[in-house]
Design an enzyme around this catalytic site. Structure first.
Site, short mmCIF file in Angstrom:
data_model
loop_
_atom_site.label_atom_id
_atom_site.label_comp_id
_atom_site.label_asym_id
_atom_site.label_seq_id
_atom_site.Cartn_x
_atom_site.Cartn_y
_atom_site.Cartn_z
N CYS A 114 0.81 -1.22 0.00
CA CYS A 114 0.00 0.00 0.00
C CYS A 114 0.84 1.27 0.00
O CYS A 114 0.37 2.34 -0.38
CB CYS A 114 -0.97 0.00 1.18
SG CYS A 114 -2.16 -1.34 1.14
N HIS A 250 -3.23 7.57 1.78
CA HIS A 250 -3.61 6.23 1.34
C HIS A 250 -5.03 5.98 1.85
O HIS A 250 -5.35 6.21 3.01
CB HIS A 250 -2.63 5.20 1.91
CG HIS A 250 -3.09 3.79 1.74
ND1 HIS A 250 -3.56 3.30 0.55
CD2 HIS A 250 -3.16 2.76 2.63
CE1 HIS A 250 -3.90 2.03 0.71
NE2 HIS A 250 -3.67 1.69 1.97
N ASN A 280 -9.96 0.10 -0.53
CA ASN A 280 -8.51 0.17 -0.45
C ASN A 280 -7.93 -0.42 -1.74
O ASN A 280 -7.98 -1.63 -1.95
CB ASN A 280 -8.02 -0.61 0.77
CG ASN A 280 -6.52 -0.55 0.95
OD1 ASN A 280 -5.78 -0.16 0.05
ND2 ASN A 280 -6.05 -0.96 2.12
#
Length: 323
Positions: A114, A250, A280
């Site tokens: 990520c 993020h 996500n």
């Protein structure tokens, strides 16, 4: 002369299939309300069966090139951040290079889960500052739907597929924090925390595997580490949270986003939030949010933007740039 890696174009791409929270109610013990209250996520996009990470990345790259008014052969390098490349090798970046019809330069993948886009941006900045490239296409692209255990209600509802791209170009600056472009970066990792977020398979272990996560542990690390890395990056150029026009974090979980903004003393009105629509998307989430923020007319030239991310590794970092 002070070189800066300046953003010239931005673009994104989302697969056509939209998966609402309610779709999961049919197969696992969950509900739209449960997912929303814990993550802020309402829907996400899943790639079509014949759609690969390099396909998504190529669409986003074309959109960023169009935004910059450039052709593929104007680019010196492609850095693609992904954990879900099409094949074990070659890199997905070289596949994008081919699909774009780019016959020069070089391309490679970066794997920091990520945090991948932050790591890729930092690498692109280093290539530009060292004179190894003048223009670098930085892409984050993922098909996380391929590594999810669809019976694990703690993880399968959180992730989505997508891609975003940023085109960076070397330009002369003054060396001050008023310059446009990347002003500071901060990268970190700590391999001791592997077991709280990982995929339980891979090439060297002759397995494919699915994503495993200890959500509470990840959350515990996320807020503190994200706020710290953002502050560290800002301090490198003598700035603070007060100077920030936009945090583009993020997009993992609305509670992490709010917690980090609170630690940085930046109001939520100055945070770009897309997690409700995308879930996500791992390395794709920051460039996706940057592209959406610009398309909405929110992120404007001259504004100070902070991006920060944390992912498996653990790996985390921040980039401060002036749009």
């Amino acid at each position: 002369m002070h070189l800066r890696a300046v953003v010239r174009g931005v673009g994104h791409y989302l697969p056509q299939r939209i998966v609402e929270n309610s779709e999961f109610e049919e197969s696992i013990d969950t509900s739209d309300e449960w997912i929303r209250s814990r993550s802020g996520i309402e829907r996400r996009h899943f790639a079509a069966p014949d759609e690969t990470t390099s396909d998504l990345a190529t669409h986003a790259a074309r959109n960023a090139l169009a935004d910059a008014g450039m052709e593929p052969d104007d680019i010196d390098a492609i850095i693609l951040a992904t954990s879900t490349a099409d094949l074990t090798f070659p890199s997905a970046a070289t596949m994008v290079q081919n699909k774009l019809g780019m016959t020069r330069g070089f391309a490679f993948d970066v794997q920091a889960v990520c945090a991948g886009f932050v790591f890729a941006l930092s690498n692109a900045n280093a290539l530009i500052l060292s004179g190894q490239a003048k223009r670098v296409l930085v892409i984050g692209a993922e098909t996380f739907s391929r590594i999810l255990d669809m019976q694990d209600r703690g993880t399968c509802v959180l992730f989505g597929d997508g891609a975003g791209a940023l085109l960076l170009e070397a330009q002369e600056g003054t060396g001050s924090s008023d310059d446009r472009g990347i002003l500071a970066t901060d990268l970190n990792s700590d391999g001791r925390y592997k077991d709280i977020l990982y995929v339980d398979g891979g090439v060297s272990t002759n397995t494919t595997g699915v994503l495993k996560m200890q959500g509470k542990e990840v959350f515990r690390h996320a807020v503190e580490k994200l706020a710290t890395t953002a502050h560290t990056a800002l301090e490198k150029i003598g700035l603070s949270g007060d100077d920030v026009d936009w945090i583009v974090p993020h997009q993992a979980n609305i509670r992490i986003i709010k917690g980090t903004a609170n630690r940085m003393k930046v109001p939520m009105e100055r945070v770009i939030v897309t997690v409700q629509d995308h879930g996500n998307t791992s390395a794709a989430s920051i460039p996706l949010a940057l592209s959406v923020g610009k398309a909405q007319g929110r992120i404007k030239p001259g504004q100070l933007v902070v991006t920060e991310a944390i992912g498996g590794g653990l790996a985390w970092g921040a980039v401060v740039l002036r749009w």
